[in-house]
Design a protein around this motif. Structure first.
Motif, short mmCIF file in Angstrom:
data_model
loop_
_atom_site.label_atom_id
_atom_site.label_comp_id
_atom_site.label_asym_id
_atom_site.label_seq_id
_atom_site.Cartn_x
_atom_site.Cartn_y
_atom_site.Cartn_z
N LYS A 42 10.85 -55.83 24.82
CA LYS A 42 10.24 -56.93 25.55
C LYS A 42 11.31 -57.83 26.15
O LYS A 42 11.17 -58.32 27.27
CB LYS A 42 9.35 -57.74 24.60
CG LYS A 42 8.53 -58.82 25.28
CD LYS A 42 7.57 -59.46 24.29
CE LYS A 42 6.74 -60.53 24.98
NZ LYS A 42 5.80 -61.19 24.03
N TYR A 43 12.38 -58.07 25.38
CA TYR A 43 13.52 -58.85 25.84
C TYR A 43 14.78 -58.02 25.62
O TYR A 43 14.90 -57.33 24.61
CB TYR A 43 13.65 -60.16 25.06
CG TYR A 43 12.48 -61.10 25.22
CD1 TYR A 43 11.46 -61.14 24.27
CD2 TYR A 43 12.39 -61.94 26.32
CE1 TYR A 43 10.38 -61.99 24.43
CE2 TYR A 43 11.32 -62.80 26.48
CZ TYR A 43 10.32 -62.82 25.53
OH TYR A 43 9.26 -63.66 25.68
N LEU A 44 15.72 -58.12 26.56
CA LEU A 44 16.95 -57.36 26.47
C LEU A 44 18.09 -58.22 27.00
O LEU A 44 17.99 -58.79 28.09
CB LEU A 44 16.82 -56.07 27.29
CG LEU A 44 17.89 -55.01 27.17
CD1 LEU A 44 18.11 -54.63 25.71
CD2 LEU A 44 17.50 -53.79 27.99
N PHE A 45 19.14 -58.29 26.21
CA PHE A 45 20.31 -59.07 26.59
C PHE A 45 21.51 -58.14 26.65
O PHE A 45 21.74 -57.36 25.72
CB PHE A 45 20.57 -60.20 25.57
CG PHE A 45 19.43 -61.18 25.50
CD1 PHE A 45 18.39 -60.97 24.61
CD2 PHE A 45 19.42 -62.29 26.31
CE1 PHE A 45 17.34 -61.88 24.54
CE2 PHE A 45 18.37 -63.20 26.24
CZ PHE A 45 17.32 -62.99 25.36
N ARG A 46 22.26 -58.19 27.74
CA ARG A 46 23.41 -57.33 27.90
C ARG A 46 24.56 -58.10 28.55
O ARG A 46 24.36 -59.12 29.22
CB ARG A 46 23.06 -56.13 28.79
CG ARG A 46 22.31 -55.02 28.09
CD ARG A 46 23.17 -54.34 27.03
NE ARG A 46 22.48 -53.25 26.38
CZ ARG A 46 21.79 -53.36 25.27
NH1 ARG A 46 21.66 -54.55 24.67
NH2 ARG A 46 21.21 -52.30 24.74
N LYS A 47 25.75 -57.59 28.32
CA LYS A 47 26.94 -58.14 28.97
C LYS A 47 27.13 -57.45 30.31
O LYS A 47 26.73 -56.28 30.49
CB LYS A 47 28.17 -57.90 28.10
CG LYS A 47 28.14 -58.59 26.76
CD LYS A 47 28.32 -60.08 26.93
CE LYS A 47 28.47 -60.75 25.57
NZ LYS A 47 28.54 -62.23 25.71
N GLU A 48 27.74 -58.15 31.23
CA GLU A 48 28.07 -57.55 32.54
C GLU A 48 28.89 -56.29 32.34
O GLU A 48 29.75 -56.24 31.45
CB GLU A 48 28.89 -58.55 33.36
CG GLU A 48 28.06 -59.32 34.35
CD GLU A 48 28.92 -60.17 35.28
OE1 GLU A 48 28.53 -61.29 35.57
OE2 GLU A 48 29.99 -59.67 35.68
#
Lengths: 112, 114
Positions: B9-15
């Motif tokens: 549902k939510y996803l956090f990633r680094k560049e």
């Protein structure tokens, strides 16, 4: 470039009133039209589809299509605070297969 | 209980990292779509697929890739080449049996890249 235009709003109506949402499209040959409701932070939910000129009613919702004038509208009777959302108009232009072009949406606020 | 599921549902990633968004449907729909929605804007088509093992670019395919190995599944990979990947990603599906080809949406994945 196929275009679908909607007034971004917000459109504010009092509870119990009729809310009228409008959508115009650029391609005269478009055949199918759709209204989606999107609550803040949620995904769009299909309300109605229409592809013949005239009115189509479903409960408190009425879609109106006028192909000659290239507009489609959505009327919401007896508006409720729970109707407060963004309403997206989508059009299936000729040559697009099953793909849609979406308008930017109109934000509706129903005031208690 | 038929429907379309998306995960996470939510996803956090680094560049610089690739990320894959999942979309599964059990509606027996032939066509599947990926859209992107940015704040205050309408939906923009990224990729679509009408049959297994075939897909076409939409209006904003650069920086994205897809596969359609099964009728039920249409994963989207957001690659490091996508310049502004932070957005709300929506998967949809439709039946090809009869017009007007109504599209139904999954719950969406909100991707944030920092």
């Amino acid at each position: 470039q196929k275009e679908v235009e909607q007034n971004s709003g917000p459109l504010s109506v009092p509870e119990g009133a009729i809310a009228s949402l409008n959508c115009t499209y650029s391609d005269r040959g478009s055949q199918s039209f759709f209204w989606y409701r999107q609550y803040s932070g949620k995904s769009p939910e299909l309300i109605m589809s229409i592809y013949s000129n005239g009115d189509k009613e479903d409960g408190r919702f009425t879609a109106q299509l006028n192909k000659a004038s290239q507009y489609v509208s959505l009327l919401i009777r007896d508006s409720q605070p729970s109707d407060s959302a963004t309403y997206l108009c989508a059009v299936n232009p000729p040559g697009y297969g099953q793909n849609f072009v979406f308008g930017p949406g109109t934000r509706l606020s129903v005031l208690p | 209980d038929g429907g379309i599921t998306q995960s996470p549902k939510y996803l956090f990633r680094k560049e610089g990292q690739n990320v894959t968004l999942s979309c599964e449907q059990n509606l027996n729909h032939d066509a599947m779509y990926w859209y992107r929605q940015d704040p205050g804007q309408g939906l923009r088509l990224i990729y679509y697929s009408q049959i297994v093992n075939d897909f076409q670019k939409g209006d904003i395919a650069e920086g994205y890739s897809v596969s359609r190995e099964k009728k039920e599944s249409f994963p989207l990979t957001v690659t490091s080449a996508q310049k502004n990947p932070t957005a709300f990603y929506l998967c949809a599906s439709s039946s090809q049996r009869a017009k007007p080809y109504e599209q139904y949406f999954g719950p969406g994945t909100r991707l944030t890249v920092t």
